[in-house]
Design a protein around this motif. Structure first.
Motif, short mmCIF file in Angstrom:
data_model
loop_
_atom_site.label_atom_id
_atom_site.label_comp_id
_atom_site.label_asym_id
_atom_site.label_seq_id
_atom_site.Cartn_x
_atom_site.Cartn_y
_atom_site.Cartn_z
N HIS A 295 39.40 29.25 19.83
CA HIS A 295 40.29 30.19 20.54
C HIS A 295 41.05 31.08 19.57
CE1 HIS A 295 40.15 29.74 24.84
NE2 HIS A 295 40.07 28.42 24.73
N VAL A 296 41.16 32.34 19.94
CA VAL A 296 42.07 33.28 19.30
C VAL A 296 43.16 33.57 20.34
CG1 VAL A 296 42.33 35.58 18.29
CG2 VAL A 296 40.21 34.30 17.96
N PRO A 297 44.44 33.46 19.97
CA PRO A 297 45.50 33.67 20.97
C PRO A 297 45.34 34.99 21.71
CG PRO A 297 46.44 32.81 18.94
CD PRO A 297 44.99 33.10 18.65
N TYR A 298 45.37 34.88 23.04
CA TYR A 298 45.33 36.03 23.96
C TYR A 298 43.95 36.71 24.02
CZ TYR A 298 50.22 35.29 22.85
OH TYR A 298 51.44 34.71 22.61
N PHE A 300 40.27 36.69 25.44
CA PHE A 300 39.43 36.10 26.47
C PHE A 300 38.08 36.81 26.45
CE2 PHE A 300 43.79 35.30 27.56
CZ PHE A 300 43.79 33.96 27.95
N ALA A 301 37.21 36.45 27.37
CA ALA A 301 35.83 36.92 27.31
C ALA A 301 35.70 38.43 27.39
CB ALA A 301 35.01 36.26 28.42
N ASP A 302 36.65 39.11 28.01
CA ASP A 302 36.55 40.57 28.14
C ASP A 302 37.51 41.31 27.22
OD1 ASP A 302 38.86 39.81 29.37
OD2 ASP A 302 38.59 41.03 31.18
N GLY A 303 38.17 40.60 26.29
CA GLY A 303 39.07 41.25 25.35
C GLY A 303 40.43 40.58 25.31
N PHE A 304 41.38 41.26 24.71
CA PHE A 304 42.73 40.72 24.57
C PHE A 304 43.55 41.01 25.84
CE2 PHE A 304 41.53 41.06 20.10
CZ PHE A 304 42.04 39.89 19.58
N HIS A 305 44.27 39.97 26.28
CA HIS A 305 45.19 40.11 27.41
C HIS A 305 46.59 39.74 26.94
CE1 HIS A 305 42.46 40.71 30.92
NE2 HIS A 305 41.58 40.17 30.09
N PHE A 306 47.49 40.69 26.92
CA PHE A 306 48.88 40.43 26.57
C PHE A 306 49.69 40.46 27.86
CE2 PHE A 306 46.87 42.41 22.89
CZ PHE A 306 47.13 41.48 21.90
N GLY A 307 49.72 39.30 28.53
CA GLY A 307 50.33 39.24 29.85
C GLY A 307 49.47 40.00 30.85
N ASN A 308 50.08 40.48 31.89
CA ASN A 308 49.38 41.25 32.91
C ASN A 308 49.51 42.75 32.69
OD1 ASN A 308 48.46 39.02 34.51
ND2 ASN A 308 50.57 38.75 35.23
N ALA A 309 50.24 43.12 31.63
CA ALA A 309 50.53 44.54 31.42
C ALA A 309 49.50 45.24 30.54
CB ALA A 309 51.93 44.69 30.81
N VAL A 320 32.57 36.91 20.99
CA VAL A 320 31.87 35.73 20.45
C VAL A 320 32.01 35.68 18.92
CG1 VAL A 320 29.61 34.67 20.13
CG2 VAL A 320 30.25 35.57 22.37
N GLY A 321 31.80 36.82 18.28
CA GLY A 321 31.92 36.87 16.82
C GLY A 321 33.33 36.54 16.35
N LEU A 322 34.34 37.08 17.03
CA LEU A 322 35.72 36.79 16.65
C LEU A 322 36.04 35.31 16.79
CD1 LEU A 322 37.68 39.82 18.16
CD2 LEU A 322 37.40 39.27 15.74
N ARG A 323 35.52 34.70 17.84
CA ARG A 323 35.81 33.28 18.06
C ARG A 323 35.12 32.40 17.01
NH1 ARG A 323 35.53 32.78 24.73
NH2 ARG A 323 37.70 33.40 25.07
N ILE A 324 33.91 32.72 16.63
CA ILE A 324 33.22 31.95 15.59
C ILE A 324 33.96 32.10 14.26
CG2 ILE A 324 31.09 31.75 14.25
CD1 ILE A 324 29.56 32.59 16.74
N VAL A 325 34.37 33.33 13.94
CA VAL A 325 35.12 33.57 12.71
C VAL A 325 36.44 32.81 12.74
CG1 VAL A 325 36.35 35.32 11.38
CG2 VAL A 325 34.05 35.80 12.23
#
Length: 379
Positions: A295-298, A300-309, A320-325
């Motif tokens: 996991h990378v904080p915030y 998710f599968a479709d990109g970064f979510h910083f809250g609902n905003a 996938v690449g970011l998570r493996i790294v």
């Protein structure tokens, strides 16, 4: 069927040979030599040169020379030793350090369909088929498998100590057995709280649950919900790998090299490499159980979510690449931290290690379990 077999072989090559063995081999140079030299204010390896290149190349020729030396050294079996067990023992030390990686996930499953993000529980929902491309084998009880495999390595050290027909080796094997049995109890109890919270022994599922956001901003990593268990497991894990300051089974100033004393050539190399691989394996378990795994904080599968905003969209392959790294980076940082402790802390005496394990870490792990159970019962 053949495609699945080829995929499994590819995963073994990439994970075991491409990452674990490469990192374990590099640790002989980067950890034992370069890092120790930097901490002790020394130059480090700078003498060996490659043919026609009059440059130390950051000590890399020493790394190559070590491998060549191990291959060319004479394989010696001491007089009176049990030849069969003396030969088998290095494999019993080395193989468990590699077999444990069968259940380690480097990323979540690959989703062949559309992925949705549930912002209520902050988790990815795959609408298609899920493929375990980033884990050699999927175990429903991966944590139990990891502990079962890790406990086998004690047989290699004990057999090596007895079969060598040496008092120094026998003392090292006995120390290793007592130390590993003592600290395995703390390792298991320190994780009981995590199992209660996440409600699973599946390493993949544990990592997924660590992706939840408490109060929509704090990742539910193991170190957040079980901070004491993190330190208990980290210390017990270092003791399991028999690295300083818990290296009394190989106490050079007391028993030469412990259970490795009577080994030479590739047998010695295999046992040393097995210890380095075990260090990487413990780092991987800590990353999975306490630091969110892939996991990378915030993210998710479709990109970064910083809250609902705010939503920063990323393509799925990039995620996938970011998570493996992220997973590999956490492992490397934890390996570095273990070597930092090795080169900055003095070796414990044998009695101090037993006192630390049975009188300090074990009561703390039991207290942590009781407090966790009470909090969960109240909530």
């Amino acid at each position: 069927m053949w495609i699945e077999i080829l995929i499994t072989i590819a995963k073994i090559v990439c994970i075991v040979l491409g990452f674990v063995m490469a990192l374990a081999s590099a640790m002989t140079l980067l950890g034992d030599r370069k890092q120790s030299a930097a901490i002790q204010n020394r130059v480090g390896p700078n003498r060996a040169r490659l043919p026609f290149i009059n440059h130390p190349l950051l000590g890399v020729p020493h790394f190559l020379a070590d491998g060549l030396k191990m291959v060319l050294k004479e394989n010696i079996v001491p007089q009176g030793a049990h030849k069969g067990l003396h030969t088998v023992a290095p494999a019993l030390v080395f193989l468990p350090a590699l077999l444990g990686w069968a259940g380690v996930p480097f990323m979540d499953t690959w989703c062949t369909g559309e992925i949705l993000v549930d912002k209520t529980n902050w988790q990815d929902i795959c609408t298609g088929e899920e493929k375990y491309y980033f884990q050699i084998m999927n175990f429903n009880a991966g944590l139990l498998y990891a502990f079962a495999i890790a406990s086998i390595s004690v047989y290699g050290a004990a057999i090596a100590g007895w079969a060598s027909n040496s008092n120094f080796s026998l003392l090292g094997g006995l120390r290793s057995s007592a130390q590993m049995v003592s600290y395995e109890v703390t390792m298991g109890l320190s994780l009981a709280g995590l199992i209660m919270i996440y409600g699973t022994l599946d390493l993949n599922e544990m990592v997924r649950q660590q992706g939840y956001l408490l109060w929509d901003w704090l990742p539910m990593w193991g170190i957040v919900v079980q901070p004491l268990a993190f330190f208990l497991f980290f210390l017990a894990g270092m003791a399991e790998t028999k690295r300083a300051p818990f290296d009394v089974p190989e106490g050079e100033s007391e028993i030469v090299a412990g259970y490795i004393t009577e080994y030479s050539s590739m047998k010695f190399a295999v046992m040393q490499l097995g210890e380095y691989a075990a260090t990487v394996f413990i780092a991987a378990l800590i990353a999975i159980l306490f630091l969110g795994g892939w996991h990378v904080p915030y993210l998710f599968a479709d990109g970064f979510h910083f809250g609902n905003a705010l939503h920063v969209e990323l393509p799925y392959p990039a995620v996938v690449g970011l998570r493996i790294v992220a997973m590999c980076t956490k492992i490397i940082i934890l390996v570095w931290l273990q070597f930092m402790m090795r080169w900055t802390l003095p070796r414990f005496r044998y009695d101090q290690i037993m006192v630390l394990g049975w009188k300090i870490l074990l009561p703390l792990s039991i207290a942590n379990l009781v407090v966790t159970a009470l909090i969960m019962a109240i909530i």
